[in-house]
Design a protein around this motif. Structure first.
Motif, PDB file in Angstrom:
ATOM      1  N   LYS A 194       0.825  -1.209   0.000  1.00 44.97           N
ATOM      2  CA  LYS A 194       0.000   0.000   0.000  1.00 44.97           C
ATOM      3  C   LYS A 194       0.860   1.260   0.000  1.00 44.97           C
ATOM      4  O   LYS A 194       0.514   2.273  -0.621  1.00 44.97           O
ATOM      5  CB  LYS A 194      -0.927   0.006   1.217  1.00 44.97           C
ATOM      6  CG  LYS A 194      -2.041  -1.037   1.138  1.00 44.97           C
ATOM      7  CD  LYS A 194      -3.000  -0.743  -0.005  1.00 44.97           C
ATOM      8  CE  LYS A 194      -4.250  -1.617   0.043  1.00 44.97           C
ATOM      9  NZ  LYS A 194      -3.985  -3.003  -0.318  1.00 44.97           N
ATOM     10  N   LYS A 195       1.982   1.186   0.692  1.00 50.40           N
ATOM     11  CA  LYS A 195       2.880   2.348   0.720  1.00 50.40           C
ATOM     12  C   LYS A 195       3.411   2.631  -0.679  1.00 50.40           C
ATOM     13  O   LYS A 195       3.492   3.789  -1.109  1.00 50.40           O
ATOM     14  CB  LYS A 195       4.034   2.086   1.681  1.00 50.40           C
ATOM     15  CG  LYS A 195       4.944   3.294   1.867  1.00 50.40           C
ATOM     16  CD  LYS A 195       6.026   3.014   2.891  1.00 50.40           C
ATOM     17  CE  LYS A 195       6.922   4.247   3.082  1.00 50.40           C
ATOM     18  NZ  LYS A 195       7.991   3.981   4.063  1.00 50.40           N
ATOM     19  N   GLU A 197       1.886   1.831  -3.438  1.00 49.11           N
ATOM     20  CA  GLU A 197       0.768   2.381  -4.205  1.00 49.11           C
ATOM     21  C   GLU A 197       0.559   3.852  -3.884  1.00 49.11           C
ATOM     22  O   GLU A 197       0.288   4.662  -4.781  1.00 49.11           O
ATOM     23  CB  GLU A 197      -0.505   1.590  -3.896  1.00 49.11           C
ATOM     24  CG  GLU A 197      -0.506   0.173  -4.453  1.00 49.11           C
ATOM     25  CD  GLU A 197      -1.795  -0.554  -4.130  1.00 49.11           C
ATOM     26  OE1 GLU A 197      -2.699   0.068  -3.531  1.00 49.11           O
ATOM     27  OE2 GLU A 197      -1.906  -1.754  -4.473  1.00 49.11           O
ATOM     28  N   LEU A 198       0.678   4.177  -2.588  1.00 47.98           N
ATOM     29  CA  LEU A 198       0.514   5.582  -2.193  1.00 47.98           C
ATOM     30  C   LEU A 198       1.613   6.449  -2.787  1.00 47.98           C
ATOM     31  O   LEU A 198       1.363   7.579  -3.206  1.00 47.98           O
ATOM     32  CB  LEU A 198       0.513   5.694  -0.663  1.00 47.98           C
ATOM     33  CG  LEU A 198      -0.734   5.161   0.036  1.00 47.98           C
ATOM     34  CD1 LEU A 198      -0.552   5.206   1.548  1.00 47.98           C
ATOM     35  CD2 LEU A 198      -1.961   5.975  -0.360  1.00 47.98           C
ATOM     36  N   GLU A 199       2.839   5.918  -2.798  1.00 49.78           N
ATOM     37  CA  GLU A 199       3.947   6.674  -3.385  1.00 49.78           C
ATOM     38  C   GLU A 199       3.698   6.891  -4.872  1.00 49.78           C
ATOM     39  O   GLU A 199       3.969   7.965  -5.412  1.00 49.78           O
ATOM     40  CB  GLU A 199       5.258   5.925  -3.165  1.00 49.78           C
ATOM     41  CG  GLU A 199       5.735   5.940  -1.709  1.00 49.78           C
ATOM     42  CD  GLU A 199       6.973   5.098  -1.508  1.00 49.78           C
ATOM     43  OE1 GLU A 199       7.377   4.399  -2.471  1.00 49.78           O
ATOM     44  OE2 GLU A 199       7.537   5.133  -0.399  1.00 49.78           O
ATOM     45  N   LYS A 200       3.163   5.837  -5.529  1.00 51.92           N
ATOM     46  CA  LYS A 200       2.827   5.976  -6.951  1.00 51.92           C
ATOM     47  C   LYS A 200       1.711   6.998  -7.133  1.00 51.92           C
ATOM     48  O   LYS A 200       1.758   7.831  -8.048  1.00 51.92           O
ATOM     49  CB  LYS A 200       2.405   4.618  -7.502  1.00 51.92           C
ATOM     50  CG  LYS A 200       2.136   4.616  -9.005  1.00 51.92           C
ATOM     51  CD  LYS A 200       1.796   3.220  -9.485  1.00 51.92           C
ATOM     52  CE  LYS A 200       1.506   3.221 -10.992  1.00 51.92           C
ATOM     53  NZ  LYS A 200       1.163   1.858 -11.483  1.00 51.92           N
ATOM     54  N   THR A 201       0.699   6.888  -6.237  1.00 49.60           N
ATOM     55  CA  THR A 201      -0.398   7.862  -6.301  1.00 49.60           C
ATOM     56  C   THR A 201       0.115   9.272  -6.047  1.00 49.60           C
ATOM     57  O   THR A 201      -0.272  10.218  -6.750  1.00 49.60           O
ATOM     58  CB  THR A 201      -1.478   7.507  -5.267  1.00 49.60           C
ATOM     59  OG1 THR A 201      -1.972   6.193  -5.526  1.00 49.60           O
ATOM     60  CG2 THR A 201      -2.622   8.506  -5.312  1.00 49.60           C
ATOM     61  N   GLU A 202       1.000   9.384  -5.037  1.00 49.07           N
ATOM     62  CA  GLU A 202       1.554  10.702  -4.726  1.00 49.07           C
ATOM     63  C   GLU A 202       2.343  11.239  -5.905  1.00 49.07           C
ATOM     64  O   GLU A 202       2.267  12.432  -6.236  1.00 49.07           O
ATOM     65  CB  GLU A 202       2.457  10.593  -3.491  1.00 49.07           C
ATOM     66  CG  GLU A 202       3.222  11.853  -3.145  1.00 49.07           C
ATOM     67  CD  GLU A 202       2.324  13.008  -2.761  1.00 49.07           C
ATOM     68  OE1 GLU A 202       2.822  14.146  -2.720  1.00 49.07           O
ATOM     69  OE2 GLU A 202       1.119  12.786  -2.503  1.00 49.07           O
ATOM     70  N   SER A 203       3.106  10.331  -6.561  1.00 42.65           N
ATOM     71  CA  SER A 203       3.861  10.757  -7.741  1.00 42.65           C
ATOM     72  C   SER A 203       2.914  11.242  -8.834  1.00 42.65           C
ATOM     73  O   SER A 203       3.167  12.263  -9.482  1.00 42.65           O
ATOM     74  CB  SER A 203       4.711   9.590  -8.252  1.00 42.65           C
ATOM     75  OG  SER A 203       5.374   9.942  -9.438  1.00 42.65           O
ATOM     76  N   ILE A 205      -0.107  12.414  -8.369  1.00 44.31           N
ATOM     77  CA  ILE A 205      -0.688  13.684  -7.918  1.00 44.31           C
ATOM     78  C   ILE A 205       0.284  14.831  -8.159  1.00 44.31           C
ATOM     79  O   ILE A 205      -0.097  15.916  -8.619  1.00 44.31           O
ATOM     80  CB  ILE A 205      -1.083  13.595  -6.441  1.00 44.31           C
ATOM     81  CG1 ILE A 205      -2.254  12.619  -6.263  1.00 44.31           C
ATOM     82  CG2 ILE A 205      -1.457  14.967  -5.888  1.00 44.31           C
ATOM     83  CD1 ILE A 205      -2.609  12.334  -4.827  1.00 44.31           C
ATOM     84  N   GLN A 206       1.568  14.572  -7.839  1.00 40.74           N
ATOM     85  CA  GLN A 206       2.580  15.604  -8.046  1.00 40.74           C
ATOM     86  C   GLN A 206       2.683  15.968  -9.525  1.00 40.74           C
ATOM     87  O   GLN A 206       2.823  17.145  -9.875  1.00 40.74           O
ATOM     88  CB  GLN A 206       3.943  15.125  -7.523  1.00 40.74           C
ATOM     89  CG  GLN A 206       4.027  14.996  -6.018  1.00 40.74           C
ATOM     90  CD  GLN A 206       3.840  16.333  -5.310  1.00 40.74           C
ATOM     91  OE1 GLN A 206       4.194  17.399  -5.829  1.00 40.74           O
ATOM     92  NE2 GLN A 206       3.265  16.285  -4.115  1.00 40.74           N
ATOM     93  N   GLN A 207       2.608  14.927 -10.398  1.00 39.79           N
ATOM     94  CA  GLN A 207       2.645  15.193 -11.835  1.00 39.79           C
ATOM     95  C   GLN A 207       1.430  16.011 -12.272  1.00 39.79           C
ATOM     96  O   GLN A 207       1.555  16.946 -13.074  1.00 39.79           O
ATOM     97  CB  GLN A 207       2.701  13.879 -12.609  1.00 39.79           C
ATOM     98  CG  GLN A 207       4.016  13.137 -12.463  1.00 39.79           C
ATOM     99  CD  GLN A 207       4.036  11.822 -13.224  1.00 39.79           C
ATOM    100  OE1 GLN A 207       3.089  11.494 -13.933  1.00 39.79           O
ATOM    101  NE2 GLN A 207       5.099  11.054 -13.066  1.00 39.79           N
TER     102      GLN A 207
END
Length: 548
Positions: A194-195, A197-203, A205-207
């Motif tokens: 999940k972490k 996935e969250l990092e991917k999601t955060e990436s 979001i940042q993009q």
């Protein structure tokens, strides 16, 4: 006693049941020490030693171990002093921070929470978990509130597993009951998944945020360019209208000066006549006096002798045909306005030339699309010319092809921005030009108008120019246009047509609502027995070189 206590480790003064400093310590027959209350409550359930598991058939009689009690009291006092010293150095818990659950009075900020004890500890009260062998095995995490929420409500056990089937945290007992056949993994394993996935999601979001920041910069730049364009247009407008205003004022002043000059000449002529007439009147008055005096004389000899000298008339002018004619002002204003109109036309021509030069900077390369052309049309190999032929070719009747009207579209389409192209119409008696929406009907008879996706102008019967708006607009062109420029501003909803050779605006569709792609549109119309055989030619845009 103090020296002896210093030889003992800290965990030797802690009850292994309550994990706190001994209160009324007692010693079991097996030699282990506990708080009296703790071991009594434990033996109410099972009479065995919590440490070595030795079972007692009869409940032993317990007495307080005075030696250990004194040692524990001394240790408690020492620990309290140490805690007091430490509390002055540690941070007091603030709103929003997790407080230590052991501190009495002022609550210090917790450094860690224990998932086994379900409690949070400050630096002082955390020390047993860092030093005692039994407590070192407990799982410590950064301080959190509501540790009870980390326990299974059904089994009162730590939530240390994750059911991927039901997407929920479970305890060990859950895996042998409700989640027996489910895909269960350690909490840490799912945490890492999940972490990630969250990092991917955060990436992502940042993009997305970066794209939106770039879009904000793009929009701001567009606003800046719009303001620059508006300022430039205002400056040009002020310059043009100032020149027009000065021309009008200059023409008005010249008109007034011309009229006043005529009036001054008339007045000067009249003044000369009046002065001359007054001079003659003065001479005549003098002669009248002399005649009156002589006629009243009784001296006969004097009258006769003087009569001869008075008989000659004084020198006077014949004023019969002399007159002052008011100057004629008819046509003065008309001539002045005509001169002004010529001046304004020059200014307007310069204005249109400047406008045409501006739109020519958006010139694009346009070529004809043979897949859209009516079968009777003849296209050049380079896709730059089209005319009507006498023979209808046998071509596939695709959805893109016009089958009744002799039309053809360009290969290029535009769905944003500005674009401009020029078409030579020299030698033609009939044609249609403009832009159309991609979704137009291409089959059967077509009525060209904006409502149907057509923004066009046409020439019919050699000299009938029309803009095909909702109601056709007849256009007044004094000369035949030999080259027509077409300019489109997609976002502005503007389609303008220019007479390139005359550098004049022919017509503009304004306030248009464009959706989807726009295609340049051409119709050479029918050959008409050779009268309209000249082709429409997409020309290379050569920017105006005239000084503006």
């Amino acid at each position: 006693m103090s020296a002896a206590s210093c030889l003992l480790t800290e965990d030797q003064f802690l009850c292994s049941i309550c994990l706190d400093v001994f209160t009324d310590p007692v010693t079991t027959p097996c030699g282990h020490n506990f708080c009296k209350t703790c071991i009594t409550e434990h033996w109410n359930i099972n009479v065995q030693c919590p440490n070595c598991k030795e079972v007692f058939n009869t409940r032993p009689e317990l007495r307080v171990n005075t030696f250990i009690s004194e040692m524990a009291a001394q240790f408690r006092q020492s620990a309290q002093q140490k805690a007091n010293r430490s509390s002055s150095e540690q941070q007091v818990s603030k709103p929003g921070e997790v407080p230590c659950e052991v501190c009495t009075g002022t609550k210090l900020k917790a450094l860690k929470s224990c998932l086994v004890c379900l409690a949070s500890y400050c630096e002082t009260h955390l020390e047993p978990h860092l030093t005692m062998s039994g407590l070192k095995r407990h799982q410590l995490i950064d301080p959190v509130e509501n540790l009870e929420g980390r326990m299974c409500t059904k089994h009162d056990k730590l939530l240390e597993l994750f059911c991927k089937t039901d997407q929920m945290c479970v305890c060990m007992f859950c895996t042998i009951s409700d989640h027996k056949t489910h895909d269960v993994v350690p909490l840490k394993e799912e945490y890492e998944v999940k972490k990630a996935e969250l990092e991917k999601t955060e990436s992502g979001i940042q993009q997305m945020m970066q794209k939106r920041r770039l879009k904000i910069q793009e929009i701001k730049r567009s606003v800046e360019l719009s303001k620059e364009g508006a300022d430039r247009e205002i400056a040009d407008g002020i310059q043009v209208f100032t020149a027009l205003k000065e021309s009008v004022e200059r023409s008005q002043a010249e008109l007034i000066d011309t009229i006043k000059e005529k009036q001054r000449k008339t007045e000067k002529q009249a003044e000369g006549f009046i002065k001359e007439l007054e001079q003659e009147i003065s001479e005549l008055k003098k002669r009248s006096t002399e005649v009156e005096q002589l006629s009243g004389s009784a001296d006969q000899l004097h009258l006769l002798q003087s009569f001869l000298s008075l008989n000659a008339a004084p020198p006077t002018k014949d004023w019969t045909d002399v007159s002052v004619r008011p100057p004629s002002y008819e046509g003065t204003v008309v001539r002045a306005v005509a001169q002004l109109e010529e001046t304004l036309n020059d200014e307007i021509t310069n204005l249109f030339e400047a406008e045409l030069k501006r739109v020519q900077q958006y010139a694009v390369d346009v070529t004809l699309d043979p897949d859209t052309g009516h079968p009777a049309l003849i296209l050049s190999d380079d896709g730059k010319q089209v005319k009507h032929g006498d023979v209808k070719k046998n071509l596939p009747d695709s959805p893109e092809r016009f089958d009744h009207c002799v039309n053809v579209l360009a290969k290029q389409s535009f769905s944003s921005g500005r674009f401009y192209y020029e078409v030579q119409v020299k030698g033609k008696t009939d044609w249609y030009l403009g832009v159309v929406r991609e979704s137009i009907n291409r089959k059967g008879k077509i009525t060209a108008c904006p409502k149907r996706g057509y923004w066009t102008i046409c020439l019919r019967n050699e000299n009938e120019y029309k803009a095909l708006a909702s109601s056709p607009v007849h256009l007044s062109l004094s000369l035949h246009s030999e080259k027509v420029g077409v300019f489109v501003d997609y976002e502005e909803g503007l389609v303008s047509f220019y007479d390139v050779d005359a550098a004049a605006l022919i017509y503009s569709f304004t306030g248009c609502s464009f959706t989807g792609k726009l295609y340049p549109y051409f119709s050479p119309l029918f050959n008409n027995n050779g009268k309209n055989s000249a082709p429409l030619i997409i020309s290379h845009v050569t920017k105006l070189s005239r000084t503006i």
